[in-house]
Design a protein around this motif. Structure first.
Motif, short mmCIF file in Angstrom:
data_model
loop_
_atom_site.label_atom_id
_atom_site.label_comp_id
_atom_site.label_asym_id
_atom_site.label_seq_id
_atom_site.Cartn_x
_atom_site.Cartn_y
_atom_site.Cartn_z
N LYS A 1 -124.81 28.56 46.99
CA LYS A 1 -123.43 28.66 47.46
C LYS A 1 -122.66 27.45 46.98
O LYS A 1 -123.18 26.34 46.93
N LEU A 2 -121.42 27.67 46.62
CA LEU A 2 -120.58 26.55 46.19
C LEU A 2 -119.63 26.11 47.30
O LEU A 2 -118.99 25.07 47.19
N TYR A 3 -119.51 26.92 48.34
CA TYR A 3 -118.63 26.56 49.46
C TYR A 3 -119.39 26.74 50.76
O TYR A 3 -120.28 27.58 50.85
N PHE B 1 -122.64 20.44 42.10
CA PHE B 1 -123.29 20.28 43.40
C PHE B 1 -123.33 21.64 44.10
O PHE B 1 -122.31 22.31 44.23
N THR B 2 -124.50 22.05 44.49
CA THR B 2 -124.69 23.40 45.00
C THR B 2 -125.53 23.35 46.28
O THR B 2 -126.37 22.48 46.45
N MET B 3 -125.23 24.30 47.14
CA MET B 3 -125.96 24.40 48.40
C MET B 3 -126.92 25.59 48.29
O MET B 3 -126.56 26.64 47.79
N CYS C 1 -130.89 23.24 51.31
CA CYS C 1 -131.11 22.17 50.34
C CYS C 1 -129.81 21.96 49.58
O CYS C 1 -129.13 22.93 49.23
N LEU C 2 -129.47 20.71 49.33
CA LEU C 2 -128.33 20.42 48.47
C LEU C 2 -128.87 19.85 47.16
O LEU C 2 -129.88 19.14 47.15
N GLY C 3 -128.19 20.17 46.07
CA GLY C 3 -128.68 19.65 44.80
C GLY C 3 -127.73 19.96 43.66
O GLY C 3 -126.71 20.64 43.85
N PHE C 4 -128.06 19.46 42.49
CA PHE C 4 -127.20 19.66 41.33
C PHE C 4 -127.82 20.66 40.37
O PHE C 4 -129.02 20.59 40.07
#
Lengths: 451, 882
Positions: free
Chosen positions: B857-859, B770-772, B816-819
């Motif tokens: 971004k991961l965080y 899951f990545t931003m 956007c959030l996504g995988f």
């Protein structure tokens, strides 16, 4: 430029009026469910008039359309007065006495008519006293005559028509000290009006017609289709019997000059009419009245003009032709309309359009292709036409308005063409009369549950 | 039409091969099945009974038998493929908006393609391709979005010019077109023959098929299917599959234990013509003209054209069980707008001769998506129905997923968007369905824009504050029948009409939501969040704790008054639910889940909690009004109202206390806000709702309090990188894949569902992450806005899709959030996704064919938002849903 559909609607609906006979205990016991009426002017001001009233001292309902010519004064007077004359003619002796006694002793008068009027339908306040006195004289004479027989509707109608026309004529000859009224009675007498009046009482329908307005019965056949039955004869040059009658009433020497260019004495379209004293009075009487009349009358070229070949007056009568019809279950509605409608539409189309309107669009037969060869284009044409018909139905809440929409807007396919409708309604005042006549329509719906 | 259908009925070659399945040729014309003798009696028992011999029933039977289940009986009340299947237009198209529907259609196409070879039955399969036309720029954007997702799935597809359309189809009038989408692999089939082919193959695999046998009701004992009652006797069974199409609703309600299947039939019309003078080539592409609301395909050298009118005619609202769909009445007047659209599109067809107008009812559902899955109330009762007129496109894929579900316990793809359990009983009112399907059917052709809400069947479930909020300018959306505020229109400000507000670009409420977000950041806002699902689970002893510890992934053995964010995982470690659980006492727990979890979560827990009368679970959703007090001044408002110390020492984050607010006592206050912002959730017994709301608003005035809606909440949670269940999280996503290992009790040596799968992931790594993404060169005012489902490209290669997006008013950028997945460049094989892999790529997000640079971004940005908070605090509250 084009009128938008709402603009068209506001023009068409300006004069529409509907009356529904009230129900008792959820049931309408009258043979009349109600009526829709409407007028579309072409003259400015409009020369057509309409009236509707319920008789209160006898049973029955009176409805009439009046087409004026040479001004609207006569049509206006007839629309105000004729129904009183008819109602009085129908009253039994005792009621007449009661009314006369009431007037004599200054008591409240029994109401004779309940009028169903559009706000634009007015009564002349100034003349009411004069008109009332004439009417009172009429019923006093009726009281004196006291035939003792029950009143025959046909006879009453004929008497009422004739008496009113004679009163119009007399009032003009006598004049009035009030100069306004004096001018008014003269204008009424010198202008003219046709009248087509229906009296409905239970299953008895009488139509009294003078002139070229028309009454038509809408009949639904067993297969659901619509047909028209005429309940009046036009009194004009197209009616052989009428031409025959006129010729019978005058010496043979006048035969050629009586009807010229399909007009009476080459001038008048209807062969029967109220007023029009120019076709009724002797030349001497006409001259005397005009000369002693007010200046306005003297300055008017029309009133001074004597018709050519004017040898043996009267040439014109207001006596109506009365047709009696017993209503049957298949008789669904009656259309009374001035010649403005009948000039543009065949009665068969009138019957169909009103019939389909009154029974609602859901009775429109569904289309099935079945085994027929139909192309997409043909089907599309058919469907758009049906839709146009449906949409114009949805716009109208009044059968008379619906009929006017068709009369003015119909294209060659018998469907309302908005473009045409818009053009016809946006004609300038001075041009409108060249393309169409005043149209006045009353559609009376009958109560099949009672008939 | 008749010719085509008669042909399939006389096609008997394959029948001889299968002695178990005999057609009752003697009674084919009869309408009564009971009077006729049936040569083959029904079996006394079977593992599975399928009701319905249309495309769905036969596809389920086919796939079940492929997966190795053989003891299957398929019952059809009339003849096979005689219902909607017989009349349906036979278009197999992958041009779908929802990704799971797209996958089903793609699979169906591939299945049908080889079916003739497999069974020997002519299916009429013809790869014609399809062209979807755009009359407006907005429509073209919509098509570009579909094209974008088809392309990354490997389905050939291109956006073409009107001129190219004319080259592909000589009859089309292209003058009003701005472009089109061409999908060359879309196909045509004879749907009835496809259904018969599936039946034949299933029959060869051992499935017994009985026609002229109708199911009267399903037998249920102790919440499980035990058999079916038919007009020819009883069959005992463990599984029942309701594939009864438009009769599925009635069948569902016929048993003692009603199963609510919300669908409703509408009449659907299409036209058949004689062949053109020069008959159309059988390979001519199918045309879809959504702006004209029509589709046009070749049919025996002529055309077949139907559509989805604006004024649909729902039917059988009162229910009318009939054997087969007799050809209902043709209604040409009703078809007129569609005929006009057809002749506008293909003017040369004017002279073409009509053969027939077919009226074929189709089933529609409340949200335009089909219905599949197991009943929440009756175990072993499966449903596949409500295809919204795309039955033939979905048939193969839907049957496959349902068969997998039955055999394996879960399908191979996330089918939550189609799951029967997304509906509650509230959607099964006939009035609701009738009104809703009248809205849904025209929507088939309407533009699908972001944030669109249904307008019918509204105001069903409301908060007690509804009128108060409405009077203050609230604009509403609906979730699971519950009205929720989107935003508040300030007095004197007007928004666009519903129709005009449809846009793929910056919406008209942009500034309104911006000011609500600002107020959340700087002062305090109130959001009514009463729609959330709330359960109370308690026991006399330790049963509640023990059961929940096993069913939930995070450690719930916390001190009383603590709130725990936890997943409810399946055996594969995927999220079945994502919730907050407060420990009210040693033996009772208060659980808050997303709104649409009401049915699913209840069924999941009911089926897994021990059958112990000392352990009770209660749905208390309706008992509480929930107010979310967000913002730095929330603490001031609350402390003034309660006279209780609310400092972080007394009321730390993730705490739950009962306290008084104003005059009202017993308000459950939790220090969570679902946004990562400081603040509190107030769970208020409904009779106090108005009082507490008034007190909060009065007291809050001096702190600048205002109402806010879900759009503000959404912007806040997405910029904080909070995933929510149902959109970002689903049954195929594990806590490890979205950076939530800290919410899992892996180290504590306790057994829980999904543990093994998570341990394996911990050891071997995850295959998606899951990545931003922060859009870099995206102009908020001028460019298309992201929505969800946009493809993500890493170094120019497709690596995944977005799951949600929002404008961040703080970053002044779209988030956007996504995988992100990692496909081997050569083999396409899925590889482990490492932090380095994420961090060392150049990313682009593709919106309707246009790519925008994005930073991964991961965080979350922690320091950017608030100086007071520490990073670990942000992570601990890392929880959000819609």
């Amino acid at each position: 430029f084009y009128l938008t559909p709402p603009q068209v609607n506001s023009i068409l609906k300006a004069n529409e009026y509907s009356f529904k006979v009230p129900e008792f205990d959820g049931k309408n016991v009258s043979s009349v469910l109600g009526f829709d009426s409407n007028q579309l002017p072409a003259n400015a001001p409009i020369e057509d008039r309409r009236s509707a009233a319920t008789c209160l001292q006898t049973r029955g309902m009176l409805l009439g359309v009046f087409d004026g010519h040479a001004g609207c004064a006569c049509a206006q007077a007839v629309s105000e007065r004729l129904f009183y004359y008819i109602a009085v003619s129908l009253l039994p002796h005792e009621t007449l006495l009661e009314i006369e006694n009431a007037v004599e002793s200054g008591r409240a008068l029994l109401p004779i008519l309940q009028w169903h009027k559009h706000p634009n339908d007015y009564f002349s306040k100034e003349a009411s006293k004069l008109y009332f006195n004439s009417l009172r004289t009429y019923w006093q004479e009726l009281i004196d005559l006291n035939s003792g027989e029950t009143t025959d509707v046909k006879e009453a109608l004929i008497n009422a028509f004739k008496r009113l026309d004679s009163d119009i004529s007399l009032e003009a000859q006598v004049g009035d000290p009030n100069s306004f009224l004096n001018y008014l009675v003269l204008r009424v007498a010198f202008s003219g009006a046709t009248a087509c009046v229906a009296h409905v009482d239970g299953v008895d329908l009488h139509v009294a017609n003078t002139g070229d307005s028309r009454a038509m019965l809408g009949v639904q056949e067993e297969d659901g289709s619509w047909s028209a039955v005429n309940l009046s004869h036009d009194h004009n040059a197209q009616n052989e019997h009428e031409v025959e009658r006129v010729k019978m009433e005058h010496p043979k020497s006048e035969e050629k000059s009586l009807v010229k260019q399909d007009r009476l004495l080459g001038l008048l379209m209807p062969f029967r009419a109220f007023g029009d004293v120019k076709f009724k009075w002797s030349i001497e009487l006409q001259k005397r009245v005009v000369e002693s009349g007010p200046d306005q009358l003297n300055d008017n070229e029309y009133t001074k003009f004597i018709p050519p070949n004017y040898h043996t007056p009267p040439y014109l009568t207001a006596e109506p032709e009365v047709i009696h019809h017993k209503l049957r279950p298949q008789d669904k509605f009656l259309v009374l309309a001035t010649d403005g409608l009948w000039e543009t539409m065949h009665r068969q189309d009138v019957a169909r359009i009103v019939g389909e309107y009154l029974t609602g669009v859901h009775h429109q037969q569904p289309i099935a292709v079945g085994g027929y060869k139909v192309t997409l284009g043909q089907m599309h044409g058919l469907l758009t036409e049906r839709r146009a018909r449906i949409s114009s139905v949805f716009e109208d809440q009044n059968a008379a308005t619906h009929l006017i929409r068709h009369a003015v807007g119909n294209n060659e396919f018998g469907t309302v063409d908005h473009e045409r409708l818009s053009k016809m309604l946006s004609l300038p005042e001075e041009l409108a009369r060249m393309y169409r006549d005043d149209i006045t329509i009353i559609v009376v719906q009958f109560n099949s549950h009672v008939i | 039409a008749v010719g085509m259908f008669l042909r399939l009925l006389s096609d008997v070659r394959w029948r001889a091969a299968n002695p178990k399945w005999r057609r009752m040729t003697c009674c084919r014309r009869s309408t009564s099945s009971t009077a006729e003798p049936h040569p083959i009696s029904l079996p006394a028992q079977a593992q599975v009974v399928i009701c319905g011999g249309g495309i769905m029933g036969t596809s389920v039977a086919y796939h079940l038998s492929k997966l190795g289940w053989k003891d299957i009986v398929l019952l059809e009340q009339g003849r096979l493929a005689a219902g909607t299947t017989r009349f349906c237009a036979g278009i197999v198209s992958a041009a779908r908006h929802v990704s799971i529907e797209l996958k089903m259609a793609d699979y169906s196409n591939k299945l049908y393609q080889q079916l003739e070879q497999e069974t020997g039955i002519q299916t009429g399969y013809m790869k014609t391709g399809s062209i979807s036309l755009a009359q407006t720029q907005d429509r073209l954007i919509s098509l570009r979005r579909i094209a974008s997702s088809l392309n990354v799935m490997g389905i050939p597809c291109e956006i073409i010019t009107p001129k190219q359309v004319a080259q592909l189809h000589p009859l089309i009038n292209i003058h009003d077109l701005v472009g089109a989408m061409y999908v060359p692999e879309d196909a045509l089939v004879s749907s009835a023959n496809v259904s018969l082919a599936l039946a034949t193959a299933a029959s060869r695999n051992g499935v017994q098929i009985h026609e002229r046998t109708s199911v009267s009701h399903v037998l249920v004992q102790k919440g499980r299917v035990t058999g079916v009652e038919t007009d020819r006797g009883q069959i005992r069974c463990q599984y029942f599959v309701n594939c009864a199409g438009q009769w599925a609703y009635e069948l569902g309600h016929s048993g003692d234990e009603p199963v609510s299947i919300p669908l409703h039939a509408c009449e659907h019309f299409y036209l058949l013509t004689h062949p053109l003078k020069e008959p159309l080539a059988s390979s001519i592409p199918t045309i879809v003209d959504p702006d004209g609301r029509i589709y046009i395909r070749n049919w025996q050298g002529g055309i077949l054209s139907g559509g989805f009118e604006k004024n649909p005619k729902p039917l059988f609202t009162e229910g009318r069980n009939q054997l087969e769909i007799q050809n209902l009445q043709e209604d040409w007047d009703h078809f007129e707008p569609l005929l006009s659209a057809l002749l506008r599109r293909m003017p040369d067809l004017e002279a073409l001769q009509i053969m027939q107008l077919v009226n074929c009812p189709e089933s529609f559902t409340p949200d335009m998506r089909c219905i599949m899955g197991e009943s929440p109330t009756v175990r072993g009762y499966f449903v596949l129905a409500g295809m919204n007129s795309a039955g033939i496109s979905y048939g193969g894929g839907a049957g496959k997923y349902l068969a997998e579900w039955m055999v394996n316990g879960y399908p191979s793809e996330n089918v939550w968007p189609l799951d029967l359990k997304r509906f509650g009983t509230l959607q099964s009112s006939r009035t609701f369905l009738r009104h809703r399907v009248m809205e849904v059917m025209p929507l088939m052709c309407d533009l699908k824009v972001p944030r669109w809400d249904f307008q019918t069947g509204r105001q069903l479930r409301t908060s007690p504050l509804y009128d108060r909020l409405d009077a203050q300018g609230a604009r509403w959306m609906e979730k699971h029948g519950f009205e929720r505020v989107k935003y508040f229109v300030p007095p004197g400000k007007d928004l666009l009409d519903l129709d005009q507000s449809k846009t793929f670009y910056k919406p008209d409420w942009f500034d309104i939501v911006g000011s609500e977000v600002k107020c959340c950041k700087e002062a305090v806002c109130v959001i009514d969040m009463s729609s959330f699902t709330k359960f109370e689970i308690s026991s006399t002893g330790d049963q509640a704790l023990e059961s929940l510890q096993y069913l939930f992934s995070n450690d719930l053995d916390v001190p009383v008054g603590h709130v725990v964010h936890t997943g409810m995982l399946n055996e594969k470690g995927g999220y079945e639910n994502d919730c907050s659980i407060a420990r009210l006492s040693k033996r009772s727990f208060f659980m808050i889940s997303p709104t649409d979890q009401q049915v699913h979560c209840w069924a999941w827990l009911k089926n897994r909690l021990p059958n112990d009368s000392n352990l009770t679970m209660e749905d208390v959703t309706w008992k509480y009004t929930a107010l979310n007090l967000i913002g730095p001044r929330a603490v001031d408002v609350l402390s003034e109202l309660s006279y209780a110390p609310i400092t972080p020492e007394h009321f730390p984050s993730l705490f739950c206390k009962e306290m008084s607010v104003g005059y009202a006592n017993g308000i459950r206050v939790m220090s969570i806000t679902h946004t990562g912002e400081p603040g509190f959730m107030l769970y208020i017994p409904i009779e106090y709702a108005l009082h507490v709301y008034n007190e909060v608003m009065n007291m809050g005035q001096k702190y600048g309090i205002r109402n806010a809606g879900y759009y503000a909440l959404r912007s806040l949670r997405i910029e904080k990188f909070f995933a929510f269940w149902g959109q970002d999280l689903d049954a195929f996503t594990t806590p490890m894949e979205c950076g939530r290992e800290f919410q899992v009790k892996l180290e504590k040596g306790m057994q829980f569902v999904g543990q093994e799968a998570l341990l394996e992931q911990k050891q071997n790594g995850v295959y998606k992450r899951f990545t931003m993404f922060i859009l870099e060169d995206h102009d908020t005012d001028m460019d298309l806005w992201p929505w969800w489902g946009e493809p993500i490209f890493r170094n120019g290669r497709y690596v995944g899709k977005t799951t949600s997006s929002a404008y961040s008013y703080t970053l002044e950028r779209h988030v956007c959030l996504g995988f992100v997945q990692h496909f081997d460049e050569k083999t396409g094989e899925e590889l482990v996704v490492t932090t380095d892999f994420i961090n060392q790529g150049e990313y682009e997000i593709e919106i309707a064919g246009q790519r925008f640079q994005a930073k991964a971004k991961l965080y979350p940005f922690s320091s950017l938002f608030t100086h007071r908070r520490r990073k670990d605090e942000v992570e601990l509250s890392g929880y959000q849903r819609e």
